[in-house]
Scaffold this active site. Structure first.
Site, PDB file in Angstrom:
ATOM      1  N   ARG A 121      45.585 -13.753 -28.301  1.00 40.45           N
ATOM      2  CA  ARG A 121      45.939 -14.508 -27.101  1.00 40.45           C
ATOM      3  C   ARG A 121      45.300 -13.983 -25.825  1.00 40.45           C
ATOM      4  O   ARG A 121      45.307 -14.674 -24.811  1.00 40.45           O
ATOM      5  CB  ARG A 121      47.448 -14.583 -26.943  1.00 40.45           C
ATOM      6  N   HIS A 166      54.496  -0.147 -51.492  1.00 42.38           N
ATOM      7  CA  HIS A 166      53.520   0.754 -52.093  1.00 42.38           C
ATOM      8  C   HIS A 166      54.065   1.475 -53.325  1.00 42.38           C
ATOM      9  O   HIS A 166      53.472   1.440 -54.405  1.00 42.38           O
ATOM     10  CB  HIS A 166      53.060   1.813 -51.086  1.00 42.38           C
ATOM     11  N   GLU A 183      52.329  11.819 -46.009  1.00 44.89           N
ATOM     12  CA  GLU A 183      51.495  11.658 -44.820  1.00 44.89           C
ATOM     13  C   GLU A 183      51.693  12.843 -43.882  1.00 44.89           C
ATOM     14  O   GLU A 183      52.818  13.316 -43.712  1.00 44.89           O
ATOM     15  CB  GLU A 183      51.854  10.365 -44.080  1.00 44.89           C
ATOM     16  N   LYS A 242      51.698  -6.768 -45.262  1.00 43.08           N
ATOM     17  CA  LYS A 242      53.056  -6.254 -45.407  1.00 43.08           C
ATOM     18  C   LYS A 242      53.512  -5.695 -44.042  1.00 43.08           C
ATOM     19  O   LYS A 242      52.662  -5.316 -43.224  1.00 43.08           O
ATOM     20  CB  LYS A 242      53.118  -5.193 -46.506  1.00 43.08           C
ATOM     21  N   LYS A 285      56.722  11.269 -43.673  1.00 41.56           N
ATOM     22  CA  LYS A 285      55.776  11.570 -42.605  1.00 41.56           C
ATOM     23  C   LYS A 285      55.941  13.033 -42.164  1.00 41.56           C
ATOM     24  O   LYS A 285      56.974  13.640 -42.391  1.00 41.56           O
ATOM     25  CB  LYS A 285      55.995  10.634 -41.417  1.00 41.56           C
TER      26      LYS A 285
END
Length: 491
Positions: free
Chosen positions: A50, A241, A217, A149, A340
């Site tokens: 946009r 996943h 991660e 996703k 994480k």
């Protein structure tokens, strides 16, 4: 259209073209496919967002992103010019039908040309975009739509998205993407099982003790706080996943290597997952949230500080002990783990075999450990089989575990294509094998929802863990109660 040379003609429209996914993954993947000669001269890319940009202005943005996210060895002025010439920018407010008329005019109305709409945006817009595409006459027979996703945030929202998109596009036109399924090692899992006589006869409860699926991660929320704090690790990673990886390990051999046969078998696995409800939520799951610590020697803040909410209850770490209720897998737990701010970036599947039934080496009781198959999804993609071997030299039968290692980088020389490169070309080809079907998505949510409900009912805060550690101690306790341990060795 596919030319005899193996290159493709198509129009690809990226909604959300100025966003992180487009600039970091999609445009680099398309550039690399172009560099490998897979895009015809007339293949076009339409960047849609946009914000107001001209073609040249957005091409400059794309060039900067490509230079930032690709190795310098892949960049050349000639390739860059060839690729960016394909790009046109169109300003569209996805909720305003007027912008779709401009898009339709730019596409020239060729109804036989493959037309791909990639919705790289929040799922709440999927239904509106597809309805407006239909009003503009863009839901052509040769059109395909790619949904990133997460497909919703619960079962009801996933069903609403599937219904809204399904009212405009048929199921064979809808490609729900999970980029993990495009990774080379994940696909090699099917080759390992179904192209070798060695493993399938032992791929069952009589020989396998348990399976671990880990997606770790090192990073934190990395600018995704607005989305992540409403999602959490269970929705963001496990629902898609990790469950997809579990399905590929646990599925029965399909009767053919085609999209519906493979996805039918994955669906059966999801349907066979034992529900985790009520008291079992406490016994079979752990959720955690990282506090301040250090990753690779660099101090990092805690999650609550990163999102600016000291009372946040969002989990950044999850362990789930899952059971697949089939004859093949009865009594074999699948331990799913993701988080994480962990010590390593690592995604792997560990298939732990049972001990030998009778040990004939009395002096090696402590040395002999069960065999273990490790499928490394990232980094250092490959497969290793850990087995017992004699240590060379005199002095009796001394045993030690050693890996038989297949490294894709060493065995298959050259650059390994990124998952998005493969998946984008599969969309153009119309091959849905590596994409999720609507019933898969909804069945996965049916299994996830009772866990979320159990956490909400308990009202307990996630267990804390220091950034740079392997999660809360309760995650270790969950697997050690079963007499097992987490696999932490990269090799």
């Amino acid at each position: 259209m596919i030319n005899p040379s193996g290159s493709f003609s198509f129009d690809l429209v990226i909604f959300g073209a100025t966003g992180d996914l487009s600039l970091r993954k999609l445009l680099p993947a398309l550039y690399l496919r172009d560099a490998d000669g897979q895009l015809n001269d007339d293949a076009r890319i339409f960047a849609v967002a946009r914000s107001e940009h001209g073609d040249d202005e957005f091409r400059a943005v794309a060039t900067k992103a490509l230079q930032q996210h690709l190795p310098a060895s892949e960049i050349s002025a000639e390739r860059m010019q060839r690729f960016t010439r394909r790009i046109r920018y169109i300003t569209v407010d996805v909720e305003d039908p007027a912008g779709y008329a401009r898009l339709n005019a730019a596409l020239d109305g060729d109804c036989d040309r493959v037309l791909v709409f990639y919705l790289a945006m929040a799922p709440r817009f999927f239904g509106d975009v597809c309805r407006n595409l239909a009003k503009a006459g863009l839901n052509r027979p040769a059109a395909r739509v790619v949904l990133e996703k997460p497909i919703g945030h619960d079962l009801a929202s996933a069903q609403a998205i599937n219904q809204a998109v399904g009212a405009v596009f048929s199921e064979d036109q809808i490609f729900r993407i999970d980029h993990y399924l495009g990774k080379e090692t994940v696909q090699n899992l099917m080759a390992l099982r179904f192209a070798n006589a060695l493993f399938e006869p032992i791929w069952h409860r009589g020989v396998i003790d348990h399976v671990q699926v880990t997606v770790a991660e090192k990073i934190g929320v990395e600018g995704r706080a607005g989305y992540y704090d409403h999602a959490g690790a269970l929705r963001d990673m496990v629902q898609n996943h990790l469950l997809q990886l579990l399905c590929l390990v646990a599925m029965e051999p399909p009767n053919a290597f085609n999209a519906d046969a493979v996805r039918d078998e994955k669906l059966k696995v999801l349907q066979a997952l034992c529900p985790i409800t009520d008291r079992a939520v406490t016994e079979r799951t752990v959720r955690g949230q990282y506090t301040a610590g250090a990753v690779d020697g660099v101090a990092v803040p805690g999650y609550a500080t990163e999102v600016g909410d000291p009372s946040t209850m969002t989990e950044t770490f999850v362990v789930v002990k899952a059971d697949v209720q089939t004859w093949r897998w009865a009594g074999v737990p699948f331990y799913l783990r993701t988080g994480k701010r962990l010590p390593q970036r690592r995604s792997e599947i560990v298939v732990q075999f049972r001990p030998v039934p009778h040990l004939i080496f009395p002096g090696a009781t402590r040395d002999v450990v069960p065999n273990r198959l490790v499928i490394r999804v990232q980094p250092d993609e490959g497969i290793s089989l850990h087995m017992m071997t004699k240590v060379p030299g005199p002095g009796g039968m001394r045993l030690r575990q050693a890996p038989l290692n297949l490294s894709f980088a060493e065995t298959f020389q050259g650059r390994q294509p990124d998952a998005y490169e493969r998946l984008l070309m599969d969309v153009v080809r119309g091959n849905p094998m590596l994409f999720m079907r609507g019933d898969e998505v909804e069945t996965a949510w049916r299994w996830i929802e009772p866990i979320l409900a159990g956490w909400n009912m308990q009202g307990d805060a996630p267990k804390t863990y220091t950034a740079g550690s392997w999660g809360p101690s309760a995650a270790i306790g969950l697997i050690e109660r079963d007499g097992r341990t987490w696999h932490e060795d990269m090799r």
